[in-house]
Design a protein around this motif. Structure first.
Motif, PDB file in Angstrom:
ATOM      1  N   ARG A   1      41.814 -91.418 -27.551  1.00 35.55           N
ATOM      2  CA  ARG A   1      41.980 -90.206 -26.741  1.00 35.55           C
ATOM      3  C   ARG A   1      41.063 -90.283 -25.515  1.00 35.55           C
ATOM      4  O   ARG A   1      39.844 -90.414 -25.639  1.00 35.55           O
ATOM      5  CB  ARG A   1      41.670 -88.958 -27.566  1.00 35.55           C
ATOM      6  N   VAL A   2      41.679 -90.186 -24.339  1.00 38.88           N
ATOM      7  CA  VAL A   2      40.978 -90.411 -23.074  1.00 38.88           C
ATOM      8  C   VAL A   2      41.121 -89.196 -22.169  1.00 38.88           C
ATOM      9  O   VAL A   2      42.184 -88.564 -22.122  1.00 38.88           O
ATOM     10  CB  VAL A   2      41.545 -91.658 -22.360  1.00 38.88           C
TER      11      VAL A   2
ATOM     12  N   GLY B   1      49.018 -97.460 -25.535  1.00 36.97           N
ATOM     13  CA  GLY B   1      49.105 -96.627 -26.725  1.00 36.97           C
ATOM     14  C   GLY B   1      47.980 -95.621 -26.838  1.00 36.97           C
ATOM     15  O   GLY B   1      47.659 -95.147 -27.932  1.00 36.97           O
ATOM     16  N   LEU B   2      47.354 -95.268 -25.703  1.00 38.24           N
ATOM     17  CA  LEU B   2      46.285 -94.268 -25.679  1.00 38.24           C
ATOM     18  C   LEU B   2      46.844 -92.930 -25.196  1.00 38.24           C
ATOM     19  O   LEU B   2      47.848 -92.890 -24.480  1.00 38.24           O
ATOM     20  CB  LEU B   2      45.140 -94.712 -24.766  1.00 38.24           C
ATOM     21  N   GLN B   3      46.169 -91.846 -25.571  1.00 35.91           N
ATOM     22  CA  GLN B   3      46.575 -90.520 -25.120  1.00 35.91           C
ATOM     23  C   GLN B   3      45.647 -90.048 -24.012  1.00 35.91           C
ATOM     24  O   GLN B   3      44.417 -90.052 -24.178  1.00 35.91           O
ATOM     25  CB  GLN B   3      46.494 -89.511 -26.279  1.00 35.91           C
TER      26      GLN B   3
ATOM     27  N   SER C   1      37.154 -80.759 -24.532  1.00 38.76           N
ATOM     28  CA  SER C   1      38.324 -81.596 -24.776  1.00 38.76           C
ATOM     29  C   SER C   1      38.092 -82.481 -26.001  1.00 38.76           C
ATOM     30  O   SER C   1      36.945 -82.774 -26.355  1.00 38.76           O
ATOM     31  CB  SER C   1      38.631 -82.472 -23.555  1.00 38.76           C
ATOM     32  N   PRO C   2      39.165 -82.947 -26.658  1.00 41.33           N
ATOM     33  CA  PRO C   2      39.011 -83.835 -27.815  1.00 41.33           C
ATOM     34  C   PRO C   2      38.857 -85.302 -27.434  1.00 41.33           C
ATOM     35  O   PRO C   2      38.992 -86.181 -28.289  1.00 41.33           O
ATOM     36  CB  PRO C   2      40.314 -83.601 -28.576  1.00 41.33           C
ATOM     37  N   ALA C   3      38.577 -85.578 -26.174  1.00 39.36           N
ATOM     38  CA  ALA C   3      38.520 -86.966 -25.703  1.00 39.36           C
ATOM     39  C   ALA C   3      37.389 -87.740 -26.379  1.00 39.36           C
ATOM     40  O   ALA C   3      36.272 -87.244 -26.516  1.00 39.36           O
ATOM     41  CB  ALA C   3      38.334 -86.998 -24.192  1.00 39.36           C
ATOM     42  N   GLN C   4      37.695 -88.964 -26.768  1.00 38.98           N
ATOM     43  CA  GLN C   4      36.675 -89.888 -27.276  1.00 38.98           C
ATOM     44  C   GLN C   4      36.019 -90.658 -26.133  1.00 38.98           C
ATOM     45  O   GLN C   4      34.912 -91.179 -26.284  1.00 38.98           O
ATOM     46  CB  GLN C   4      37.303 -90.892 -28.243  1.00 38.98           C
ATOM     47  N   ALA C   5      36.708 -90.751 -24.996  1.00 36.06           N
ATOM     48  CA  ALA C   5      36.206 -91.476 -23.832  1.00 36.06           C
ATOM     49  C   ALA C   5      36.609 -90.733 -22.573  1.00 36.06           C
ATOM     50  O   ALA C   5      37.675 -90.112 -22.523  1.00 36.06           O
ATOM     51  CB  ALA C   5      36.759 -92.897 -23.804  1.00 36.06           C
TER      52      ALA C   5
END
Length: 386
Positions: free
Chosen positions: A173-174, A197-199, A223-227
Motif C-alpha cells: 500500500r503506497v 500489483g501495488l495499491q 492513510s493506511p499506506a505502508q510507504a
C-alpha cells in the motif's frame, strides 16, 4: 656479383625534428583561433533551493576549471556566468535574457525546478536563440525539446526504480506526495503501481513553487499506506518529512532525487531521516568506487577559491553536466557556435565518462544521456549507506 638493391623513388623519411615542428605548427594554428566560451546558469542562488542552485553551479565550475587546464587540440576554454532567479519562473526568463545580452553564451546549463524550466521552454528562447540547455533538475517525467540535453535519468526511470524496490521488499500500500499540477507524475505512479500489483491508497500535494509540506503530512497521517513516495523539491520534502515523523507517522519514506540529501540533513533530525530511501541519479560523491568520483573528489579538494557549499550529489550532477559540455566543445572541429555545440552533442554516441556511461544521439528522444539510478538509504546517524 648480382646487384640485389631495389631502385625506388620513395621520399626519404622526414627528420624527427621536422615532424615535431609540423605538429607544433598545427597545434598553434588550432589554438590561435581558440575562444573563451561562456556558459550561463540561471538558478536559485537565494531562497529555499539556494543550496541546490549554488551546488550545481560549483560542480559546473569544477568541470570547467579542469577543462581549461587541459583544453585539448582546439584550445577553447569555458567560463561560467551565473544569474539568480530565486526559484521564480518569471525571473528565470528575464535574468536569462539579460545574461544572453551580456555574455553571449554558447550554452545554458543547470536550470533548477519545474516552474523555472517550464517558463524557459514556454518563452521560446532556446529556439529563437538556437541555444542548447545542457543539464536541468525538474520533476517533469520527460523534457523533449531539440535544444535540451539531460545528464540525469528521467523522473519516469526513477519512479520505476522506486516502485520496483517497494515491491521487492514486500510493500503493498503506497501513498504519493507531489507538487500540485504534476498530473503526469500522478498518472505514471498509478500505472507503475498497477503493473507491480501495488495499491496507490492516498495522495496529497503542496502548492507549486512552495515548501508547504506540512498540510499534506497531516493529511497522509491517517492513510493506511505502508510507504510514501515523495516527488518534490528538497524544501517541500523537508517540511513534509519533519511534519509526518514529528506527528508519529510510521510509513517507510521513499524520495526521488529532487530531495537533496545535504539540504535535508541541515533541517531534519537524524531520527526523522532514519531509513529514508532516496533515488540518486549520479554516482556517490563520497565513495571512490568509480574513477569519476575520485576525479570529482580531487577537483573539489583543490578548488581555488575554496568551495562555498559542501560537496554533495547535486554538485556531482553539475560536475557531470560541465564535463559533458567540455566534451562537446572538444569535439567542435570548426569555429565554435551554439549550433556547433548542439551538433557535437548529438554526434556524441556513447561516452565512458570515467566509469559513467553517457549516450546521446540525434533527436529529442535521444537527448537523455544517462540511465543511472541507485538508492541511498539513510542510517540512524543521518548518513548515507548504500
Amino acid at each position: 656479383m648480382e646487384d640485389l638493391s631495389i631502385a625506388t623513388n620513395a621520399p626519404k623519411p622526414r627528420p624527427r625534428w621536422r615532424q615535431l615542428v609540423a605538429s607544433a605548427a598545427l597545434l598553434l594554428a588550432g589554438t590561435a583561433n581558440a575562444e573563451n566560451l561562456t556558459v550561463v546558469m540561471v538558478g536559485p542562488m537565494s531562497g529555499p533551493e539556494a543550496v541546490v542552485g549554488r551546488s550545481y553551479a560549483a560542480g559546473l565550475q569544477l568541470a570547467f576549471d579542469g577543462h581549461n587546464r587541459s583544453s585539448g587540440a582546439n584550445g577553447h576554454t569555458l567560463q561560467l556566468l551565473r544569474g539568480n532567479d530565486g526559484g521564480r519562473g518569471a525571473d528565470t526568463v528575464s535574468e536569462t535574457r539579460r545574461l544572453l545580452a551580456e555574455g553571449r553564451p554558447v550554452a545554458l546549463a543547470g536550470y533548477v525546478g519545474d516552474e523555472p524550466v517550464s517558463a524557459l521552454l514556454r518563452s521560446g528562447l532556446l529556439e529563437q536563440e538556437r541555444l542548447p540547455l545542457v543539464g536541468s533538475k525538474t520533476i517533469q517525467l520527460e523534457v523533449e525539446n531539440p535544444w535540451v540535453f539531460g545528464v540525469r535519468a528521467s523522473t519516469s526511470i526513477e519512479l520505476t526504480k522506486l516502485v520496483q524496490h517497494m515491491k521487492t521488499v514486500g510493500l503493498q500500500r503506497v501513498a504519493l506526495f507531489h507538487e500540485e499540477g504534476a498530473q503526469a507524475v500522478v498518472a505514471r505512479t498509478e500505472a507503475l503501481c498497477k503493473e507491480a500489483g501495488l495499491q496507490l491508497v492516498a495522495r496529497a500535494s503542496y502548492p507549486a513553487g512552495s515548501s508547504r509540506g506540512l498540510p499534506a503530512a497531516e493529511q497522509l497521517l491517517g492513510s493506511p499506506a505502508q510507504a510514501i513516495l515523495i516527488v518534490s523539491s528538497s524544501a517541500a520534502a523537508s517540511a513534509f518529512i519533519e511534519g509526518y515523523r514529528s506527528s508519529g507517522g510510521k510509513a517507510q519514506l521513499f524520495a526521488h532525487s529532487g530531495a537533496d540529501i545535504e539540504q535535508l540533513s541541515k533541517r531534519l533530525a537524524d531520527e526523522h531521516m532514519q531509513n529514508l530511501a532516496i533515488a540518486q541519479v549520479v554516482p556517490n560523491p563520497y565513495k571512490g568506487t568509480l574513477k569519476l568520483s575520485r576525479e570529482f573528489a580531487a577537483a573539489a579538494a583543490s578548488a581555488n577559491p575554496p568551495l562555498e557549499v559542501p560537496v554533495g550529489f547535486t554538485m556531482m550532477e553539475g560536475y557531470i553536466a560541465g564535463r559533458l559540455i567540455a566534451e562537446g566543445v572538444r569535439r567542435i572541429s570548426g569555429p565554435p557556435s551554439r549550433e556547433a555545440l548542439r551538433n557535437a552533442l548529438e554526434r556524441l554516441g556513447t561516452l565512458d565518462l570515467s566509469g559513467l556511461r553517457l549516450t546521446l544521439g540525434p533527436g529529442p528522444i535521444n537527448h537523455t544521456a544517462s540511465q543511472w539510478v541507485e538508492l541511498s538509504i539513510v542510517n540512524r546517524e543521518g548518513k548515507i549507506r548504500q
